[in-house]
Design a protein around this motif. Sequence first.
Motif, short mmCIF file in Angstrom:
data_model
loop_
_atom_site.label_atom_id
_atom_site.label_comp_id
_atom_site.label_asym_id
_atom_site.label_seq_id
_atom_site.Cartn_x
_atom_site.Cartn_y
_atom_site.Cartn_z
N TYR A 8 0.82 -1.21 0.00
CA TYR A 8 0.00 0.00 0.00
C TYR A 8 0.85 1.26 0.00
CZ TYR A 8 -4.09 -2.83 1.06
OH TYR A 8 -5.11 -3.74 0.99
N THR A 9 0.50 2.19 -0.89
CA THR A 9 1.05 3.54 -0.87
C THR A 9 0.04 4.38 -0.08
OG1 THR A 9 -0.15 4.17 -2.87
CG2 THR A 9 2.09 3.28 -3.17
N GLN A 10 0.34 5.66 0.13
CA GLN A 10 -0.64 6.53 0.81
C GLN A 10 -1.96 6.53 0.05
OE1 GLN A 10 0.59 10.21 3.25
NE2 GLN A 10 1.79 10.30 1.37
N LYS A 11 -1.87 6.64 -1.26
CA LYS A 11 -3.08 6.72 -2.07
C LYS A 11 -3.90 5.43 -1.96
CE LYS A 11 -4.75 7.47 -6.76
NZ LYS A 11 -4.40 7.69 -8.15
N SER A 12 -3.26 4.29 -2.12
CA SER A 12 -4.01 3.04 -2.08
C SER A 12 -4.50 2.71 -0.66
CB SER A 12 -3.19 1.88 -2.66
OG SER A 12 -2.01 1.67 -1.92
N ILE A 19 -11.23 7.05 2.33
CA ILE A 19 -10.98 8.39 2.85
C ILE A 19 -9.97 9.09 1.94
CG2 ILE A 19 -11.51 7.82 5.25
CD1 ILE A 19 -8.49 7.66 5.79
N SER A 20 -9.80 10.37 2.13
CA SER A 20 -8.82 11.11 1.34
C SER A 20 -7.42 10.89 1.91
CB SER A 20 -9.14 12.60 1.36
OG SER A 20 -8.93 13.12 2.67
N ILE A 21 -6.41 11.21 1.12
CA ILE A 21 -5.03 11.12 1.60
C ILE A 21 -4.84 12.07 2.78
CG2 ILE A 21 -2.62 11.57 1.01
CD1 ILE A 21 -3.28 10.56 -1.84
N ALA A 22 -5.44 13.25 2.72
CA ALA A 22 -5.33 14.21 3.82
C ALA A 22 -5.94 13.64 5.10
CB ALA A 22 -6.00 15.52 3.45
N TRP A 27 -4.72 10.74 10.52
CA TRP A 27 -4.74 9.56 11.39
C TRP A 27 -3.37 9.28 12.02
CZ3 TRP A 27 -7.55 4.75 8.97
CH2 TRP A 27 -8.90 5.05 8.74
N TYR A 28 -2.31 9.61 11.31
CA TYR A 28 -0.96 9.19 11.72
C TYR A 28 -0.65 9.40 13.19
CZ TYR A 28 0.17 8.85 6.68
OH TYR A 28 0.20 8.52 5.35
N PRO A 29 -0.78 10.61 13.74
CA PRO A 29 -0.38 10.78 15.14
C PRO A 29 -1.30 10.06 16.13
CG PRO A 29 -1.29 12.84 14.26
CD PRO A 29 -1.19 11.87 13.12
N PHE A 30 -2.55 9.87 15.78
CA PHE A 30 -3.49 9.21 16.68
C PHE A 30 -3.32 7.69 16.66
CE2 PHE A 30 -5.63 13.20 15.50
CZ PHE A 30 -5.80 13.74 16.76
N ALA A 31 -3.13 7.14 15.49
CA ALA A 31 -3.05 5.69 15.34
C ALA A 31 -1.65 5.14 15.53
CB ALA A 31 -3.57 5.28 13.96
N GLY A 32 -0.64 6.00 15.49
CA GLY A 32 0.74 5.52 15.59
C GLY A 32 1.26 5.01 14.26
N ILE A 33 0.75 5.58 13.19
CA ILE A 33 1.17 5.18 11.85
C ILE A 33 2.40 5.98 11.46
CG2 ILE A 33 0.53 5.15 9.40
CD1 ILE A 33 -2.41 4.87 10.34
N VAL A 34 3.39 5.28 10.94
CA VAL A 34 4.60 5.94 10.46
C VAL A 34 4.57 5.93 8.94
CG1 VAL A 34 7.12 5.86 10.44
CG2 VAL A 34 5.87 5.18 12.50
#
Length: 133
Positions: A8-12, A19-22, A27-34
């Motif tokens: 998966y890329t950001q887009k996929s 949802i949109s890429i934005a 989500w990143y800081p809330f979910a812990g996604i790097v």
Amino acid sequence: MVCDDVMYTQKSLAQRYDISIAALQRWYPFAGIVKPKKRGGYFDAATVEIADTFYVAIKIRRLTCEEYLQQVIPVGGLDAFMQKVNGIGLYDFLTKHISDEERENYIVQSVIKRLERNEAYKSASTTVASGAR
């Protein structure tokens, strides 16, 4: 997810959650996604699992991003949170306490399959460990 064998890329990944890429980036800081380091990079399977769990928490369990960060993460994850707050595990919640439409959601199905695999692995590990004595 590991079982998907999809990179998966950001887009996929954003498309996966509809949802949109934005929105995904929020989500990143809330979910812990790097985010992958290089532009156009791919998310690893562990990150997709984290994102799937976050999706279930906010879309199916209907937690806010702040609740996820402040209440779910400190207790050790969504399953532990569900057991503490609702008295049932995540697997039971997803298989018995949501609508059929929600249960048919692709992400929900992926999380259920992952939970089943993890439970099967735990059972096999316990059997092997008890038999090795």
